[in-house]
Design a protein around this motif. Structure first.
Motif, PDB file in Angstrom:
ATOM      1  N   ALA A   1       0.821  -1.212   0.000  1.00 49.37           N
ATOM      2  CA  ALA A   1       0.000   0.000   0.000  1.00 49.37           C
ATOM      3  C   ALA A   1       0.852   1.258   0.000  1.00 49.37           C
ATOM      4  CB  ALA A   1      -0.930  -0.011   1.211  1.00 49.37           C
ATOM      5  N   MET A   2       1.920   1.272   0.809  1.00 50.43           N
ATOM      6  CA  MET A   2       2.777   2.454   0.859  1.00 50.43           C
ATOM      7  C   MET A   2       3.496   2.663  -0.462  1.00 50.43           C
ATOM      8  SD  MET A   2       2.239   3.907   3.660  1.00 50.43           S
ATOM      9  CE  MET A   2       1.554   3.622   5.279  1.00 50.43           C
ATOM     10  N   ARG A   3       3.902   1.558  -1.103  1.00 50.99           N
ATOM     11  CA  ARG A   3       4.551   1.693  -2.397  1.00 50.99           C
ATOM     12  C   ARG A   3       3.597   2.229  -3.445  1.00 50.99           C
ATOM     13  NH1 ARG A   3       7.987  -3.972  -2.763  1.00 50.99           N
ATOM     14  NH2 ARG A   3       9.673  -3.360  -1.366  1.00 50.99           N
ATOM     15  N   ALA A   4       2.321   1.901  -3.290  1.00 49.48           N
ATOM     16  CA  ALA A   4       1.333   2.366  -4.264  1.00 49.48           C
ATOM     17  C   ALA A   4       0.940   3.822  -4.030  1.00 49.48           C
ATOM     18  CB  ALA A   4       0.089   1.486  -4.206  1.00 49.48           C
ATOM     19  N   GLY A   5       1.454   4.422  -2.960  1.00 47.38           N
ATOM     20  CA  GLY A   5       1.222   5.846  -2.745  1.00 47.38           C
ATOM     21  C   GLY A   5       0.367   6.188  -1.545  1.00 47.38           C
ATOM     22  N   ALA A   6       0.054   5.218  -0.689  1.00 43.89           N
ATOM     23  CA  ALA A   6      -0.772   5.500   0.477  1.00 43.89           C
ATOM     24  C   ALA A   6      -0.047   6.427   1.446  1.00 43.89           C
ATOM     25  CB  ALA A   6      -1.155   4.202   1.180  1.00 43.89           C
ATOM     26  N   PHE A   7      -0.811   7.309   2.080  1.00 44.40           N
ATOM     27  CA  PHE A   7      -0.234   8.231   3.063  1.00 44.40           C
ATOM     28  C   PHE A   7      -0.132   7.583   4.433  1.00 44.40           C
ATOM     29  CE2 PHE A   7      -1.370  11.100   6.573  1.00 44.40           C
ATOM     30  CZ  PHE A   7      -0.253  11.918   6.583  1.00 44.40           C
ATOM     31  N   ASP A   8      -1.173   6.811   4.791  1.00 44.25           N
ATOM     32  CA  ASP A   8      -1.192   6.181   6.117  1.00 44.25           C
ATOM     33  C   ASP A   8      -1.913   4.840   6.000  1.00 44.25           C
ATOM     34  OD1 ASP A   8      -0.778   5.779   8.785  1.00 44.25           O
ATOM     35  OD2 ASP A   8      -2.135   7.352   9.491  1.00 44.25           O
ATOM     36  N   PHE A   9      -1.789   4.048   7.036  1.00 47.13           N
ATOM     37  CA  PHE A   9      -2.312   2.690   7.015  1.00 47.13           C
ATOM     38  C   PHE A   9      -2.954   2.389   8.358  1.00 47.13           C
ATOM     39  CE2 PHE A   9      -2.220  -1.538   5.140  1.00 47.13           C
ATOM     40  CZ  PHE A   9      -2.361  -2.366   6.242  1.00 47.13           C
ATOM     41  N   VAL A  10      -4.221   1.971   8.358  1.00 47.27           N
ATOM     42  CA  VAL A  10      -4.905   1.597   9.598  1.00 47.27           C
ATOM     43  C   VAL A  10      -5.495   0.207   9.436  1.00 47.27           C
ATOM     44  CG1 VAL A  10      -5.417   3.970  10.285  1.00 47.27           C
ATOM     45  CG2 VAL A  10      -7.056   2.725   8.864  1.00 47.27           C
ATOM     46  N   VAL A  11      -5.591  -0.522  10.542  1.00 42.93           N
ATOM     47  CA  VAL A  11      -6.095  -1.886  10.528  1.00 42.93           C
ATOM     48  C   VAL A  11      -7.476  -1.916  11.175  1.00 42.93           C
ATOM     49  CG1 VAL A  11      -5.678  -4.254  11.299  1.00 42.93           C
ATOM     50  CG2 VAL A  11      -3.755  -2.794  10.645  1.00 42.93           C
ATOM     51  N   LYS A  12      -8.418  -2.573  10.503  1.00 42.31           N
ATOM     52  CA  LYS A  12      -9.768  -2.718  11.055  1.00 42.31           C
ATOM     53  C   LYS A  12      -9.759  -3.652  12.256  1.00 42.31           C
ATOM     54  CE  LYS A  12     -12.100  -2.394   6.542  1.00 42.31           C
ATOM     55  NZ  LYS A  12     -12.943  -3.152   5.592  1.00 42.31           N
ATOM     56  N   PRO A  13     -10.620  -3.420  13.239  1.00 47.23           N
ATOM     57  CA  PRO A  13     -11.512  -2.262  13.365  1.00 47.23           C
ATOM     58  C   PRO A  13     -10.735  -1.036  13.854  1.00 47.23           C
ATOM     59  CG  PRO A  13     -11.786  -3.719  15.237  1.00 47.23           C
ATOM     60  CD  PRO A  13     -10.814  -4.395  14.332  1.00 47.23           C
ATOM     61  N   VAL A  14     -10.917   0.082  13.195  1.00 46.42           N
ATOM     62  CA  VAL A  14     -10.180   1.296  13.545  1.00 46.42           C
ATOM     63  C   VAL A  14     -11.050   2.175  14.431  1.00 46.42           C
ATOM     64  CG1 VAL A  14     -10.931   2.397  11.401  1.00 46.42           C
ATOM     65  CG2 VAL A  14      -8.956   3.294  12.625  1.00 46.42           C
ATOM     66  N   SER A  15     -10.466   2.706  15.486  1.00 44.01           N
ATOM     67  CA  SER A  15     -11.219   3.557  16.416  1.00 44.01           C
ATOM     68  C   SER A  15     -11.456   4.930  15.795  1.00 44.01           C
ATOM     69  CB  SER A  15     -10.460   3.711  17.733  1.00 44.01           C
ATOM     70  OG  SER A  15      -9.276   4.466  17.528  1.00 44.01           O
ATOM     71  N   PRO A  16     -12.520   5.635  16.218  1.00 42.56           N
ATOM     72  CA  PRO A  16     -12.761   6.995  15.713  1.00 42.56           C
ATOM     73  C   PRO A  16     -11.579   7.929  15.972  1.00 42.56           C
ATOM     74  CG  PRO A  16     -14.700   6.172  16.861  1.00 42.56           C
ATOM     75  CD  PRO A  16     -13.602   5.179  17.106  1.00 42.56           C
ATOM     76  N   GLU A  17     -10.922   7.741  17.117  1.00 47.40           N
ATOM     77  CA  GLU A  17      -9.784   8.606  17.442  1.00 47.40           C
ATOM     78  C   GLU A  17      -8.621   8.366  16.486  1.00 47.40           C
ATOM     79  OE1 GLU A  17     -11.383   6.669  19.580  1.00 47.40           O
ATOM     80  OE2 GLU A  17     -12.558   8.250  20.579  1.00 47.40           O
ATOM     81  N   ARG A  18      -8.385   7.071  16.147  1.00 45.46           N
ATOM     82  CA  ARG A  18      -7.273   6.744  15.244  1.00 45.46           C
ATOM     83  C   ARG A  18      -7.513   7.295  13.845  1.00 45.46           C
ATOM     84  NH1 ARG A  18      -3.757   6.578  12.290  1.00 45.46           N
ATOM     85  NH2 ARG A  18      -2.329   4.875  11.755  1.00 45.46           N
ATOM     86  N   ILE A  19      -8.719   7.126  13.317  1.00 49.80           N
ATOM     87  CA  ILE A  19      -8.997   7.629  11.971  1.00 49.80           C
ATOM     88  C   ILE A  19      -8.991   9.154  11.957  1.00 49.80           C
ATOM     89  CG2 ILE A  19     -11.532   7.707  12.104  1.00 49.80           C
ATOM     90  CD1 ILE A  19      -9.449   6.464   9.120  1.00 49.80           C
ATOM     91  N   ALA A  20      -9.440   9.778  13.056  1.00 53.39           N
ATOM     92  CA  ALA A  20      -9.417  11.241  13.131  1.00 53.39           C
ATOM     93  C   ALA A  20      -7.978  11.762  13.152  1.00 53.39           C
ATOM     94  CB  ALA A  20     -10.170  11.723  14.369  1.00 53.39           C
ATOM     95  N   ALA A  21      -7.108  11.074  13.897  1.00 52.51           N
ATOM     96  CA  ALA A  21      -5.703  11.488  13.948  1.00 52.51           C
ATOM     97  C   ALA A  21      -5.051  11.336  12.579  1.00 52.51           C
ATOM     98  CB  ALA A  21      -4.958  10.673  14.994  1.00 52.51           C
ATOM     99  N   SER A  22      -5.361  10.249  11.899  1.00 45.18           N
ATOM    100  CA  SER A  22      -4.783  10.027  10.573  1.00 45.18           C
ATOM    101  C   SER A  22      -5.263  11.083   9.583  1.00 45.18           C
ATOM    102  CB  SER A  22      -5.155   8.626  10.074  1.00 45.18           C
ATOM    103  OG  SER A  22      -4.507   8.347   8.862  1.00 45.18           O
ATOM    104  N   ILE A  23      -6.555  11.415   9.637  1.00 43.62           N
ATOM    105  CA  ILE A  23      -7.093  12.469   8.756  1.00 43.62           C
ATOM    106  C   ILE A  23      -6.453  13.808   9.090  1.00 43.62           C
ATOM    107  CG2 ILE A  23      -9.170  13.798   8.239  1.00 43.62           C
ATOM    108  CD1 ILE A  23     -10.765  11.192   8.487  1.00 43.62           C
ATOM    109  N   GLY A  24      -6.263  14.071  10.382  1.00 41.88           N
ATOM    110  CA  GLY A  24      -5.620  15.327  10.774  1.00 41.88           C
ATOM    111  C   GLY A  24      -4.214  15.454  10.225  1.00 41.88           C
ATOM    112  N   ASN A  25      -3.444  14.362  10.289  1.00 41.39           N
ATOM    113  CA  ASN A  25      -2.092  14.376   9.721  1.00 41.39           C
ATOM    114  C   ASN A  25      -2.123  14.560   8.210  1.00 41.39           C
ATOM    115  OD1 ASN A  25      -0.711  14.093  12.146  1.00 41.39           O
ATOM    116  ND2 ASN A  25      -0.786  11.859  12.071  1.00 41.39           N
ATOM    117  N   ALA A  26      -3.088  13.911   7.555  1.00 39.91           N
ATOM    118  CA  ALA A  26      -3.202  14.042   6.104  1.00 39.91           C
ATOM    119  C   ALA A  26      -3.534  15.467   5.712  1.00 39.91           C
ATOM    120  CB  ALA A  26      -4.267  13.085   5.574  1.00 39.91           C
ATOM    121  N   LEU A  27      -4.410  16.124   6.475  1.00 35.27           N
ATOM    122  CA  LEU A  27      -4.758  17.517   6.185  1.00 35.27           C
ATOM    123  C   LEU A  27      -3.571  18.441   6.427  1.00 35.27           C
ATOM    124  CD1 LEU A  27      -8.327  17.624   7.757  1.00 35.27           C
ATOM    125  CD2 LEU A  27      -7.743  17.622   5.329  1.00 35.27           C
ATOM    126  N   LYS A  28      -2.789  18.111   7.430  1.00 34.20           N
ATOM    127  CA  LYS A  28      -1.581  18.896   7.704  1.00 34.20           C
ATOM    128  C   LYS A  28      -0.610  18.793   6.541  1.00 34.20           C
ATOM    129  CE  LYS A  28       1.985  19.444  11.288  1.00 34.20           C
ATOM    130  NZ  LYS A  28       2.555  18.873  12.519  1.00 34.20           N
TER     131      LYS A  28
END
Length: 526
Positions: free
Chosen positions: A102-129
């Motif tokens: 996934a990272m080689r294909a260009g992914a910014f971050d990687f999360v494993v299901k089930p992902v908590s709301p806090e984890r996905i929010a932190a990842s989105i925050g970093n992506a927006l940054k």
């Protein structure tokens, strides 16, 4: 792409997920943090959303395992469409191979299901940054790319210095040059430096990625077409050869050119003239040709995929560029150069150093994507950095691909104490991941008694003989090695089993035999 501005409210997040329950959970988590969620039930619908609203979307949350089009194929389609958005991939399979792919294909971050709301929010925050800061850097990188010289090539390795020497010589004439090497080694950089050092400096430098052009359009893009030459040709189009007239034409991935186009390219190289599609007469052009390939062209010739006569016309002055893993001494220099450049482009109010631990991590990695991958890794680290120095923890994608790297700071010793003397560790041989084996011969040369040597050894010493000089029981050594592996790989059972060369079921059986709790293996192995 619209750059996210926190002052204007929530960001626009595209969720591509085939599971309706997961879609709803992600939608709730995203909206709970003030963002707007756009939902797509598969990759095909996700691409349709992007075609209509790519300038509105800020971040993509993508499931890797989907029917019709999986996440890796979706990432490839994004690259083909030229859509540059941070992508957070999620999957129920969290193996290292999946992360790497996934990272080689260009992914910014990687999360494993089930992902908590806090984890996905932190990842989105970093992506927006990243989204906000990356936009500032693009203009600097684009303006820089048009005036590259040999002084811009960072290198300390003999292999790369040889490349630079050959390129300097090639710049003194109009000889056709072929740059050979893996993707991401810097072939275009060298081509631009050749142009800048030649008498064509300041003239057009036109780049064509032959592998990215649809086969039915290659001829028109390279040589141009007249109005009405074919269905849909509503106006005259000037080809890349004419755009580069007087300057240099850089044909990247030339091994991907269709055979029928290779015939016309041969004429352009031999006679200095091109045939525009639909034109009645040929046109003269004055172009310096530099080609690049990541394929073995002579093998392509043997396979009938590349014309032999064109090969000999182009391959007059070949220059082979080494992969970054073959010139690791350049990695610290490149990393520092990238950090300095990106810190300047980001307009940071302080200089940005790279710690020794981070340089060691970067140097330990083999960089399959070569310099391009290193550049992107440093760029992301700079964008997300908060201190005056980049640490190894600022490169989580790289560390994830070197299992046990952080645990390997203290070498493991396999000790033979059958002699009455301690070991001279300088004579030990390195094994995989810092494991050191001490021979019996070496033991006889050490001035320290065995007791002192063992007293100073840490918990990660594996003793091969007992105090009476006899070899320890295999079961005892096996248990100790398993306990060490559990600590070394931090309880990641799949990784432990793979590195020990046994199946997971066998590993769990042995844990039971040795009284190690499989639900908390790190604690039990301590």
């Amino acid at each position: 792409m619209t750059v996210y501005n926190s002052a204007k409210g929530g960001a626009q997040i595209l969720v591509v997920e085939d599971d309706p329950i997961q879609r709803r959970l992600l939608k709730n988590a995203i909206e709970r943090h003030g963002h707007v969620a756009h939902l797509a039930e598969n990759g095909r619908f996700g691409l349709e959303v992007l075609k209509r609203n790519s300038d509105q979307i800020n971040v993509i949350v993508l499931d890797l395992m989907m029917p019709e089009m999986n996440g890796i194929e979706f990432l490839g389609a994004l690259n083909e469409m030229g859509i540059d958005l941070p992508v957070i991939v999620q999957t129920g399979q969290g193996g290292i191979d999946t992360v790497v792919q996934a990272m080689r294909a260009g992914a910014f971050d990687f999360v494993v299901k089930p992902v908590s709301p806090e984890r996905i929010a932190a990842s989105i925050g970093n992506a927006l940054k990243l989204d906000q800061r990356e936009a500032k850097a693009r203009a600097g990188r684009k303006s820089r790319s048009s005036a590259i010289t040999f002084d811009d090539i960072v290198s300390a390795s003999p292999a790369m210095m040889r490349v630079i020497d050959l390129a300097h010589r090639a710049a003194q004439s109009n000889i056709p040059v072929v740059l050979e090497g893996e993707s991401g080694v810097g072939k275009e950089l060298v081509a631009r430096a050749i142009q800048a050092a030649s008498d064509r400096s300041g003239k057009p430098f036109i780049t064509v990625n032959c592998g990215a052009i649809p086969h039915n359009l290659v001829e028109s893009i390279l040589f141009g077409h007249e109005k009405g030459a074919f269905t849909g040709a509503a106006e005259r189009h000037v080809g890349k050869f004419m755009e580069a007239d007087g300057g240099t034409l850089f044909l990247d991935e030339i091994g991907d050119l269709p055979l029928e186009v290779q015939v016309k390219l041969l004429r352009a190289v031999q006679q200095g003239e091109i045939e525009t599609v639909g034109a009645r007469v040929a046109q003269k052009v004055n172009v310096r040709l530099i080609s690049a390939t990541n394929k073995d062209l002579i093998e392509e010739v043997k396979a009938g995929r590349f014309r032999e006569d064109l090969y000999y016309r182009l391959n007059v002055f070949p220059i082979t560029m080494p992969a970054l893993r073959r010139r690791k001494e350049d990695i610290p220099h490149l990393a520092r150069a990238f950090a300095d450049r990106f810190a300047l482009e980001q307009k940071l109010d302080h200089s940005l150093d790279i710690s020794n631990s981070a340089l060691a991590l970067l140097t330990a990695y083999d960089w399959p994507g070569n310099i391009r991958q290193l550049e992107n890794a440093v760029f992301r680290a700079v964008v997300l950095s908060e201190g005056p120095e980049l640490l190894d923890s600022d490169f989580p994608q790289i560390a994830a691909q070197l299992p046990g790297y952080f645990s390997g700071e203290h070498p493991t010793l396999v000790v033979d104490n059958s002699q009455a003397h301690a070991m001279d560790s300088a004579t030990g041989e390195r094994a995989e991941r810092g494991m050191r084996v001490i021979s019996a011969d070496a033991a006889a040369t050490s001035p320290l008694p065995v007791g002192d040597a063992l007293a100073t050894a840490s918990d990660n010493v594996i003793v091969s003989t007992n105090t009476s000089g006899d070899v320890r029981k295999l079961a005892d050594v096996e248990e100790e090695l398993i306990r060490f592996a559990l600590r070394f790989y931090r309880g990641q059972m799949s990784q432990v089993a793979r590195k020990l060369g046994i199946g997971r079921s066998t590993l769990y059986r042995k844990l039971k035999d040795y009284g190690i709790d499989p639900d908390d293996p790190q604690k039990s192995a301590a």
